[in-house]
Design an enzyme around this catalytic site. Sequence first.
Site, PDB file in Angstrom:
ATOM      1  N   HIS A  58       0.817  -1.221   0.000  1.00 37.57           N
ATOM      2  CA  HIS A  58       0.000   0.000   0.000  1.00 37.57           C
ATOM      3  C   HIS A  58       0.850   1.271   0.000  1.00 37.57           C
ATOM      4  O   HIS A  58       0.367   2.337  -0.379  1.00 37.57           O
ATOM      5  CB  HIS A  58      -1.000  -0.013   1.165  1.00 37.57           C
ATOM      6  CG  HIS A  58      -0.441   0.312   2.507  1.00 37.57           C
ATOM      7  ND1 HIS A  58      -0.112  -0.647   3.438  1.00 37.57           N
ATOM      8  CD2 HIS A  58      -0.178   1.492   3.096  1.00 37.57           C
ATOM      9  CE1 HIS A  58       0.330  -0.070   4.525  1.00 37.57           C
ATOM     10  NE2 HIS A  58       0.296   1.239   4.355  1.00 37.57           N
ATOM     11  N   ASP A 110      -0.346  -7.488   1.337  1.00 38.92           N
ATOM     12  CA  ASP A 110       0.311  -6.196   1.592  1.00 38.92           C
ATOM     13  C   ASP A 110       1.818  -6.321   1.717  1.00 38.92           C
ATOM     14  O   ASP A 110       2.450  -5.640   2.526  1.00 38.92           O
ATOM     15  CB  ASP A 110      -0.286  -5.547   2.846  1.00 38.92           C
ATOM     16  CG  ASP A 110      -0.049  -4.040   2.885  1.00 38.92           C
ATOM     17  OD1 ASP A 110       0.261  -3.465   1.833  1.00 38.92           O
ATOM     18  OD2 ASP A 110      -0.164  -3.448   3.977  1.00 38.92           O
ATOM     19  N   GLY A 129       3.899   6.427   8.128  1.00 36.99           N
ATOM     20  CA  GLY A 129       5.304   6.402   7.758  1.00 36.99           C
ATOM     21  C   GLY A 129       6.017   5.165   8.269  1.00 36.99           C
ATOM     22  O   GLY A 129       7.072   4.794   7.742  1.00 36.99           O
ATOM     23  N   ASN A 130       5.466   4.510   9.306  1.00 35.55           N
ATOM     24  CA  ASN A 130       6.028   3.245   9.777  1.00 35.55           C
ATOM     25  C   ASN A 130       5.680   2.086   8.849  1.00 35.55           C
ATOM     26  O   ASN A 130       6.268   1.000   8.953  1.00 35.55           O
ATOM     27  CB  ASN A 130       5.523   2.895  11.184  1.00 35.55           C
ATOM     28  CG  ASN A 130       6.305   3.584  12.286  1.00 35.55           C
ATOM     29  OD1 ASN A 130       5.801   4.488  12.933  1.00 35.55           O
ATOM     30  ND2 ASN A 130       7.545   3.151  12.494  1.00 35.55           N
ATOM     31  N   SER A 131       4.722   2.303   7.942  1.00 34.48           N
ATOM     32  CA  SER A 131       4.299   1.230   7.051  1.00 34.48           C
ATOM     33  C   SER A 131       5.478   0.605   6.322  1.00 34.48           C
ATOM     34  O   SER A 131       6.299   1.307   5.735  1.00 34.48           O
ATOM     35  CB  SER A 131       3.324   1.769   6.009  1.00 34.48           C
ATOM     36  OG  SER A 131       2.041   1.910   6.533  1.00 34.48           O
ATOM     37  N   LEU A 166     -13.542 -15.491  -4.885  1.00 37.39           N
ATOM     38  CA  LEU A 166     -14.951 -15.195  -5.147  1.00 37.39           C
ATOM     39  C   LEU A 166     -15.138 -13.819  -5.764  1.00 37.39           C
ATOM     40  O   LEU A 166     -16.150 -13.547  -6.400  1.00 37.39           O
ATOM     41  CB  LEU A 166     -15.759 -15.284  -3.846  1.00 37.39           C
ATOM     42  CG  LEU A 166     -16.005 -16.690  -3.301  1.00 37.39           C
ATOM     43  CD1 LEU A 166     -16.502 -16.622  -1.866  1.00 37.39           C
ATOM     44  CD2 LEU A 166     -17.008 -17.431  -4.180  1.00 37.39           C
ATOM     45  N   GLY A 167     -14.191 -12.914  -5.522  1.00 39.02           N
ATOM     46  CA  GLY A 167     -14.324 -11.559  -6.046  1.00 39.02           C
ATOM     47  C   GLY A 167     -15.274 -10.698  -5.245  1.00 39.02           C
ATOM     48  O   GLY A 167     -15.885  -9.767  -5.782  1.00 39.02           O
ATOM     49  N   VAL A 217     -15.635  -8.604   2.045  1.00 42.71           N
ATOM     50  CA  VAL A 217     -16.558  -8.919   3.141  1.00 42.71           C
ATOM     51  C   VAL A 217     -15.996  -8.492   4.489  1.00 42.71           C
ATOM     52  O   VAL A 217     -14.790  -8.292   4.644  1.00 42.71           O
ATOM     53  CB  VAL A 217     -16.860 -10.434   3.183  1.00 42.71           C
ATOM     54  CG1 VAL A 217     -17.591 -10.886   1.936  1.00 42.71           C
ATOM     55  CG2 VAL A 217     -15.570 -11.244   3.372  1.00 42.71           C
TER      56      VAL A 217
END
Length: 439
Positions: free
Chosen positions: A182, A212, A286-288, A346-347, A350
């Site tokens: 992300h 991610d 910013g820690n991501s 499944l696309g 949820v």
Amino acid sequence: MEDENKKQWYQPMEPDSDREETLDLFEEAGLYELKDNGELFREYADRARQPEQRKKRRWGILLWILAGAAVVALIIGTAVYFSREQEPAAELDPSEYYQFFEEYGKSQTITGENDIPRADPDPSVQLTLETSADLEALELQTLYDRCVVSVVGVMGQVSGRDYSWGTGIIMTADGYILTNTHVLDDTDGVEISLYDGTVYEAKLVGADAENDVAVLKIDAEGLTPAAFADSDEAAVGDRVVAIGNPLSGTFSGTMTDGIISGLSRDVTYGGRTSTLLQTNAALNEGNSGGPLFNIYGQVIGITNMKMMTTSSGTVEGIGFAIPTTTVKTVADQLLAEGHTKDRPCLGIYVYEVEAEEDHPGGLLVDSVETEADAARQGLQAGDIVTAINGETITDFDLVQDTLNAMDIGDTVTLTIWRDGTQLERTVKLMSYNELYGIN
């Protein structure tokens, strides 16, 4: 995230920024730059030369008395307030209280879409996990000095002078870098800033939006790679530290400490459910993509998410990290193929919901991919999927386990609750890579 929000949260990394830009950054963070010693001295010297004013001193005594009375009233009022029966907390909406660091103000999903130049995959490179058994715990200062050189800044160029800002981890001495997918969303270029300030253009080996995890490559040698622990050995109460670049490059190399607060936390965000480690180490935008180290100096997870707010107010000390067992599985696939292995899906997006008086428990459909067979079979936002192939759904893991045992093109029978009516739909499983445009 809209451009305005990007400008609000991200700061271009400009080592030679002038004083006005520095002040702007401090003001946005609610901080204020201290005056230099000369100006501070002159202020006190001017004040010392002023004549003494007894009237102001008497007013000062009166103000102290009034302030004391106010404090007493506050204490009494607080005691009365907390002695009352409190209203029950409002029910939390899962779509509201999880926030990806760089996703603030943006639609709640990871697209995995970017225009970063690609690097060729190399199946000979794999992520190695090591045991923590028999290792000696490190003092925090020693841990920081040993590990900070393996932490990098990740700056993605979005458009013009707008940037996303995150953290990464050096995986190999020749320049493979791990970060979050992300962080790279909607970018067309990315730079890596090493601990010594050296900046490299990076290429993308591969990125997986589902988990991610992304792998970047820079043209460098002699880097200091991090050591990676087996997250299956982690236990609640283990000491951990996060090292990263919160807010911007101004605070690069920040270390915060805490413990592992929970294991195998199923966190549903943007319609996807991830199984993560929970920590109370302070994490911020910013820690991501940065490392969560155990006390032995090994990476135990990659920080990617925190709980920020609920309908009841601000939340503190609930952060999350992708466990290294997941990171290894994904990174090894990206390094071998440039993308993760295709899998059935499944696309639909949820959230887990519990049964209430007006609806059953199951998986609440947030949205449906228009090209998925689920859309053709009439699934829609607001439906609650209560069973798959006749088996009652208690959590997302049941569905995931069912799909993992099946192939693309197979069909499943979904039991759906919609406005008080129970329906059944037979849905064909789609190719994840095809549905989400992964090459």
